[in-house]
Design an enzyme around this catalytic site. Structure first.
Site, PDB file in Angstrom:
ATOM      1  N   SER A  22      -9.668 -28.339  14.643  1.00 31.20           N
ATOM      2  CA  SER A  22     -10.107 -27.034  15.161  1.00 31.20           C
ATOM      3  C   SER A  22      -9.252 -26.367  16.346  1.00 31.20           C
ATOM      4  O   SER A  22      -8.807 -27.065  17.163  1.00 31.20           O
ATOM      5  CB  SER A  22     -11.550 -26.868  15.528  1.00 31.20           C
ATOM      6  OG  SER A  22     -11.660 -25.825  16.181  1.00 31.20           O
ATOM      7  N   LYS A  68     -24.067 -25.900   8.899  1.00 34.38           N
ATOM      8  CA  LYS A  68     -24.443 -24.498   9.126  1.00 34.38           C
ATOM      9  C   LYS A  68     -25.938 -24.069   8.640  1.00 34.38           C
ATOM     10  O   LYS A  68     -26.507 -23.335   9.256  1.00 34.38           O
ATOM     11  CB  LYS A  68     -23.440 -23.545   8.351  1.00 34.38           C
ATOM     12  CG  LYS A  68     -22.326 -23.405   9.420  1.00 34.38           C
ATOM     13  CD  LYS A  68     -21.196 -22.397   8.784  1.00 34.38           C
ATOM     14  CE  LYS A  68     -19.896 -21.995   9.513  1.00 34.38           C
ATOM     15  NZ  LYS A  68     -19.146 -21.137   8.865  1.00 34.38           N
ATOM     16  N   ASP A  72     -19.624 -14.908  11.827  1.00 30.38           N
ATOM     17  CA  ASP A  72     -18.385 -14.741  10.931  1.00 30.38           C
ATOM     18  C   ASP A  72     -18.377 -13.398  10.410  1.00 30.38           C
ATOM     19  O   ASP A  72     -17.205 -12.879  10.401  1.00 30.38           O
ATOM     20  CB  ASP A  72     -18.638 -15.730   9.761  1.00 30.38           C
ATOM     21  CG  ASP A  72     -18.274 -17.303  10.450  1.00 30.38           C
ATOM     22  OD1 ASP A  72     -17.442 -17.434  11.306  1.00 30.38           O
ATOM     23  OD2 ASP A  72     -19.020 -18.147   9.861  1.00 30.38           O
TER      24      ASP A  72
END
Length: 302
Positions: A33, A84, A120
């Site tokens: 990441s 998520k 997002d």
């Protein structure tokens, strides 16, 4: 006294002491990441006493990891795949967008109360807004139904998009796409439809009628970097926006097709990635991320 922290872009200045706030990123795998570099450089730039660390956490350790946010009085955490959706059962509250997406990518800890958000979709909307393009009253053709497409559709609808024409293949994401349509219809005034991507005539017509075409699939990313869902430049019109959520490579095959069509507004996913991080940053710190600085140090081609 300050400590020197050396990141991938050289030394950065920040604080690591008894008052440092800890923020995490919980996913598996996650060592690749770029989020720690982005957030830690932003903290240092603004002189904020925070640090951001990766933790390789899957569903099997998620319950205890979320409990640790409370126990350690962490300020919060980002959450990525495969957590998520699974994380929702361990949280106290959800933002409206997270409820609609049935997904969380950001946790904020307010004195032991954990609230889940999804940033997002905000990243997509804000990336366009930074270029002077508003979502309100726009017609959007969107391909995909996964972790990027769902919040993009939901946030665009919440922010006043006139219509969203969704296209996807009938794979394991099709049920999620159907759920997205139902949720958006119930919760917003946005007109929304779902069509099988194999219907190329409908796909072509939808793009022709749209202000924005967004590809939120992994097509264009390795190992599919030589692929695109739209290969004919004549499908695009010059005044529209073509947005590819992929940011590696910097110029995707889709973007090349749009360039050949003379499209005026063509974007990759870098802006979306920075802006979704900036939205999380604001939730944790109350301050605006220095996004121009982050773009310069992380994404300016040397």
């Amino acid at each position: 006294m300050t400590n020197q922290i050396t990141g991938v872009n050289g030394p950065i200045t920040g604080w690591l002491d008894g008052h440092t706030y800890l923020i995490g990123l919980m996913a598996y795998p996650i060592r690749h990441s770029m989020s720690p570099t982005m957030h830690n450089n932003a903290f240092a730039k603004l002189g904020l006493n925070y640090t951001y660390l990766c933790f390789e956490i899957g569903n099997d350790k998620l319950a205890s990891a979320v409990d640790a946010i409370r126990t350690l009085d962490m300020r919060g955490s980002n959450v990525s795949m495969p957590n998520k959706k699974e994380v929702i059962k361990y949280l106290d509250k959800l933002s409206p967008a997270s409820e609609m997406c049935d997904a969380v990518n950001t946790i904020v800890n307010d004195q032991g109360v954990l609230t889940g958000y999804t940033t997002d979709g905000i990243g997509f909307v804000q990336a366009l807004k930074a270029e002077g393009i508003e979502i309100k009253d726009k017609i959007i053709t969107l391909t995909g139904a996964g972790g990027a497409a769902t919040p993009i559709a939901v946030q665009s609808a919440l922010d006043g998009a006139k219509e969203i024409k969704m296209f996807n293949i009938q794979d394991d994401k099709w049920a999620q796409a159907e759920k997205n349509v139902q949720t958006i219809q119930e919760k917003t005034a946005c007109k929304v439809s779902l069509t099988d991507l194999s219907n190329q005539a409908a796909f072509k017509q939808a793009i022709a009628e749209s202000d924005i075409y967004c590809d939120a699939t992994s097509v264009g990313m390795k190992p599919l970097e030589d692929k695109t869902l739209v290969s004919d430049p004549s499908w695009f019109h010059k005044e529209m926006v073509v947005f590819d959520t992929v940011y590696a490579p910097r110029t995707t095959k889709l973007m090349e097709v749009a360039q050949a069509a003379g499209v005026e507004h063509i974007f990759n996913g870098i802006g979306m990635m920075i802006e979704q991080g900036a939205a999380s940053f604001k939730l944790w710190t109350g301050q605006d991320m220095p996004t121009d600085y982050i773009r310069e140090i992380m994404f300016t081609d040397k």
